[in-house]
Write a protein that holds these residues in place. Structure first.
Motif, PDB file in Angstrom:
ATOM      1  N   ASN A   1      -0.917  18.181  -6.747  1.00  0.00           N
ATOM      2  CA  ASN A   1      -0.477  18.177  -5.339  1.00  0.00           C
ATOM      3  C   ASN A   1       1.034  18.020  -5.243  1.00  0.00           C
ATOM      4  OD1 ASN A   1      -2.968  18.564  -4.088  1.00  0.00           O
ATOM      5  ND2 ASN A   1      -3.466  16.372  -4.126  1.00  0.00           N
ATOM      6  N   TYR A   2       1.572  17.171  -6.101  1.00  0.00           N
ATOM      7  CA  TYR A   2       3.019  16.959  -6.134  1.00  0.00           C
ATOM      8  C   TYR A   2       3.739  18.273  -6.431  1.00  0.00           C
ATOM      9  CZ  TYR A   2       7.509  14.811  -7.470  1.00  0.00           C
ATOM     10  OH  TYR A   2       8.834  14.465  -7.552  1.00  0.00           O
ATOM     11  N   LEU A   3       3.305  18.958  -7.474  1.00  0.00           N
ATOM     12  CA  LEU A   3       3.947  20.210  -7.869  1.00  0.00           C
ATOM     13  C   LEU A   3       3.809  21.277  -6.789  1.00  0.00           C
ATOM     14  CD1 LEU A   3       2.927  20.483 -11.641  1.00  0.00           C
ATOM     15  CD2 LEU A   3       5.156  19.828 -10.704  1.00  0.00           C
TER      16      LEU A   3
ATOM     17  N   ASP B   1       6.982  25.062 -16.770  1.00  0.00           N
ATOM     18  CA  ASP B   1       6.394  26.400 -16.708  1.00  0.00           C
ATOM     19  C   ASP B   1       5.347  26.494 -15.596  1.00  0.00           C
ATOM     20  OD1 ASP B   1       7.987  27.297 -18.767  1.00  0.00           O
ATOM     21  OD2 ASP B   1       6.480  26.921 -20.329  1.00  0.00           O
ATOM     22  N   THR B   2       4.558  25.442 -15.451  1.00  0.00           N
ATOM     23  CA  THR B   2       3.572  25.416 -14.364  1.00  0.00           C
ATOM     24  C   THR B   2       4.263  25.456 -13.017  1.00  0.00           C
ATOM     25  OG1 THR B   2       2.025  24.129 -15.720  1.00  0.00           O
ATOM     26  CG2 THR B   2       1.676  24.092 -13.327  1.00  0.00           C
ATOM     27  N   LEU B   3       5.306  24.675 -12.873  1.00  0.00           N
ATOM     28  CA  LEU B   3       6.049  24.651 -11.617  1.00  0.00           C
ATOM     29  C   LEU B   3       6.677  26.011 -11.338  1.00  0.00           C
ATOM     30  CD1 LEU B   3       7.204  23.142  -9.185  1.00  0.00           C
ATOM     31  CD2 LEU B   3       9.109  22.401 -10.640  1.00  0.00           C
ATOM     32  N   LYS B   4       7.234  26.643 -12.349  1.00  0.00           N
ATOM     33  CA  LYS B   4       7.859  27.951 -12.161  1.00  0.00           C
ATOM     34  C   LYS B   4       6.850  28.988 -11.661  1.00  0.00           C
ATOM     35  CE  LYS B   4      11.746  27.749 -15.401  1.00  0.00           C
ATOM     36  NZ  LYS B   4      12.333  28.329 -16.634  1.00  0.00           N
TER      37      LYS B   4
ATOM     38  N   PHE C   1      10.922  37.974  -3.163  1.00  0.00           N
ATOM     39  CA  PHE C   1      11.792  38.965  -3.788  1.00  0.00           C
ATOM     40  C   PHE C   1      11.780  38.968  -5.312  1.00  0.00           C
ATOM     41  CE2 PHE C   1      13.744  37.502   0.228  1.00  0.00           C
ATOM     42  CZ  PHE C   1      13.566  38.660   0.967  1.00  0.00           C
ATOM     43  N   GLU C   2      11.287  37.903  -5.933  1.00  0.00           N
ATOM     44  CA  GLU C   2      11.342  37.808  -7.390  1.00  0.00           C
ATOM     45  C   GLU C   2       9.971  37.439  -7.943  1.00  0.00           C
ATOM     46  OE1 GLU C   2      15.693  35.875  -8.117  1.00  0.00           O
ATOM     47  OE2 GLU C   2      14.446  34.942  -6.594  1.00  0.00           O
ATOM     48  N   ASP C   3       9.653  37.947  -9.126  1.00  0.00           N
ATOM     49  CA  ASP C   3       8.358  37.647  -9.741  1.00  0.00           C
ATOM     50  C   ASP C   3       8.476  36.591 -10.826  1.00  0.00           C
ATOM     51  OD1 ASP C   3       9.670  39.014 -11.709  1.00  0.00           O
ATOM     52  OD2 ASP C   3       8.212  40.656 -11.878  1.00  0.00           O
ATOM     53  N   HIS C   4       9.589  35.894 -10.825  1.00  0.00           N
ATOM     54  CA  HIS C   4       9.809  34.814 -11.791  1.00  0.00           C
ATOM     55  C   HIS C   4      10.566  33.689 -11.090  1.00  0.00           C
ATOM     56  CE1 HIS C   4      14.165  35.419 -12.197  1.00  0.00           C
ATOM     57  NE2 HIS C   4      13.874  36.701 -12.013  1.00  0.00           N
ATOM     58  N   ALA C   5      10.712  32.570 -11.804  1.00  0.00           N
ATOM     59  CA  ALA C   5      11.492  31.450 -11.252  1.00  0.00           C
ATOM     60  C   ALA C   5      12.381  30.868 -12.338  1.00  0.00           C
ATOM     61  CB  ALA C   5      10.564  30.384 -10.674  1.00  0.00           C
ATOM     62  N   ASP C   6      13.039  31.749 -13.072  1.00  0.00           N
ATOM     63  CA  ASP C   6      13.924  31.297 -14.151  1.00  0.00           C
ATOM     64  C   ASP C   6      15.154  30.572 -13.628  1.00  0.00           C
ATOM     65  OD1 ASP C   6      12.190  32.399 -15.955  1.00  0.00           O
ATOM     66  OD2 ASP C   6      13.293  34.282 -16.171  1.00  0.00           O
ATOM     67  N   TYR C   7      15.365  30.638 -12.336  1.00  0.00           N
ATOM     68  CA  TYR C   7      16.484  29.940 -11.709  1.00  0.00           C
ATOM     69  C   TYR C   7      16.204  28.446 -11.538  1.00  0.00           C
ATOM     70  CZ  TYR C   7      13.269  31.213  -7.960  1.00  0.00           C
ATOM     71  OH  TYR C   7      12.133  31.419  -7.214  1.00  0.00           O
ATOM     72  N   VAL C   8      14.996  28.011 -11.847  1.00  0.00           N
ATOM     73  CA  VAL C   8      14.648  26.585 -11.777  1.00  0.00           C
ATOM     74  C   VAL C   8      14.809  25.993 -13.169  1.00  0.00           C
ATOM     75  CG1 VAL C   8      12.876  24.885 -11.235  1.00  0.00           C
ATOM     76  CG2 VAL C   8      12.974  27.032  -9.945  1.00  0.00           C
ATOM     77  N   ARG C   9      15.548  24.910 -13.278  1.00  0.00           N
ATOM     78  CA  ARG C   9      15.725  24.280 -14.587  1.00  0.00           C
ATOM     79  C   ARG C   9      15.810  22.766 -14.458  1.00  0.00           C
ATOM     80  NH1 ARG C   9      21.338  23.308 -15.534  1.00  0.00           N
ATOM     81  NH2 ARG C   9      22.743  24.532 -14.210  1.00  0.00           N
ATOM     82  N   ILE C  10      15.586  22.121 -15.577  1.00  0.00           N
ATOM     83  CA  ILE C  10      15.630  20.658 -15.630  1.00  0.00           C
ATOM     84  C   ILE C  10      17.060  20.212 -15.880  1.00  0.00           C
ATOM     85  CG2 ILE C  10      14.696  18.613 -16.780  1.00  0.00           C
ATOM     86  CD1 ILE C  10      12.401  20.464 -17.769  1.00  0.00           C
TER      87      ILE C  10
END
Length: 373
Positions: free
Chosen positions: A293-295, A328-331, A340-349
């Protein structure tokens, strides 16, 4: 007004030499000539100045070309230090940061926050204890940054919104009554974001999310904080993700804060965030439901930020430090919401995981010092 260009050029060259030594650590005069293409007399003059200021040291010789060996000059990382505080409802954390931005000392203690003279005196005592333990001369101390969970005026002097600790209107003057060094107040999320930008200088534009007991954010554009017209930029903890949802301490309903506070996770594990993640790793069904739920709620907020700013999004704070196994799950959740995008590589720790708020509160003093040499 007439500007003395000679002075400016001297300062410019001095800073270039210092920054090069800071980067390379150990260099001879000839090395510096090759790197910077500055005349040897200019380099000698500036090295003598830096030696006199005890910012570098002569640490021996290298080479043997038949003549005299070349002297080596070395950067001194602890020639100056800054002190940072992270003030929360129940703890005070102090760190000492050197000119590299590295933490050389941490002191964390449980202490309930109060707007009282004894509390402010305690802050002064804690700092003096740290200084004494490290045997630091006062001449080395650049300043003290105080990170707090509140919105701060542009001059870093006053808390103009401090509902979390009920300290709206509190001033730097009161916080530093027993601290005899230059000081600033800093919003905690902005401080943590600054530590991240410092640690990853190639990052130019980013949104930093502080996932701690309270949710905060910092917008960085061109390596600078975008504070907004009224110093309220980045307050992602109070965007609505569920209309008329769970109540938030701010008085509204459905805020991200009500769904993604680190304390919500810790409270399911006897107040221990570490234990919560241990049980998630162990497959505890109840904890897995809470974490899922958090994610899910966090992914909504991240996608909203991406739509608004189209920049990298950095996850920090207490929860950010545990996010590696779940990024990876969050992405995937974030990507599923993106138009607009099929990825979320812009998210990082975050890269700066240790006491980012306290360190980020101290780092402005380091940054200012090394850039004005």
């Amino acid at each position: 007004m007439v500007v003395d260009k000679t002075v400016n050029i001297k300062e410019f060259n001095r800073n270039r030499i210092y920054m090069l030594l800071r980067q390379k650590r150990n260099l001879s005069k000839q090395d510096i000539v090759q790197h910077l293409q500055i005349s040897l007399p200019t380099i000698t003059q500036n090295l003598n100045y830096l030696l006199q200021e005890k910012l570098i040291a002569n640490t021996g010789t290298i080479g043997n070309t038949g003549g005299r060996n070349a002297q080596v000059y070395s950067y001194i990382s602890d020639a100056k230090i800054a002190i940072g505080l992270d003030i929360t409802r129940n703890h005070v954390t102090t760190v000492v940061v050197d000119l590299n931005g590295d933490i050389i000392h941490i002191n964390r203690r449980r202490q309930k926050f109060e707007t009282s003279d004894p509390y402010f005196q305690l802050l002064g005592n804690i700092i003096q204890e740290d200084i004494k333990e490290l045997d630091i001369d006062d001449s080395k101390i650049l300043g003290v940054g105080i990170g707090v969970p509140g919105l701060i005026t542009e001059d870093h002097q006053t808390v103009f919104y401090g509902k979390i600790l009920n300290f709206t209107g509190e001033t730097l003057q009161r916080f530093t009554k027993y601290i005899p060094y230059p000081a600033i107040l800093v919003n905690d999320a902005n401080a943590a974001g600054f530590s991240e930008i410092w640690a990853t200088p190639d990052t130019k534009n980013a949104f930093y999310i502080s996932l701690s007991n309270n949710i905060g954010g910092a917008v960085y554009i061109g390596n600078k904080v975008f504070a907004g017209e009224n110093q309220k930029s980045g307050e992602i903890g109070h965007i609505t993700i569920i209309p008329d949802g769970l109540p938030c301490y701010c008085g509204q309903k459905g805020c991200l804060e009500a769904y993604c506070s680190a304390s919500l996770l810790a409270d399911t594990a006897d107040g221990s965030l570490g234990r919560f993640f241990e049980e998630v790793q162990g497959g505890n069904r109840e904890k897995l439901i809470v974490w899922d739920n958090y994610l899910r709620h966090l992914s909504i907020a991240i996608n909203n930020i991406r739509m608004l700013f189209d920049c990298d999004i950095i996850l920090g704070g207490y929860v950010g430090a545990y996010m590696e196994n779940y990024i990876d799950t969050l992405k995937k959740l974030v990507a599923s919401r993106n138009t607009f995008e099929d990825h979320a590589d812009y998210v990082r720790i975050c890269s700066y995981k240790t006491e980012a708020i306290a360190a980020g509160a101290a780092l402005p003093f380091i940054d200012q010092f090394i850039n004005q040499i």
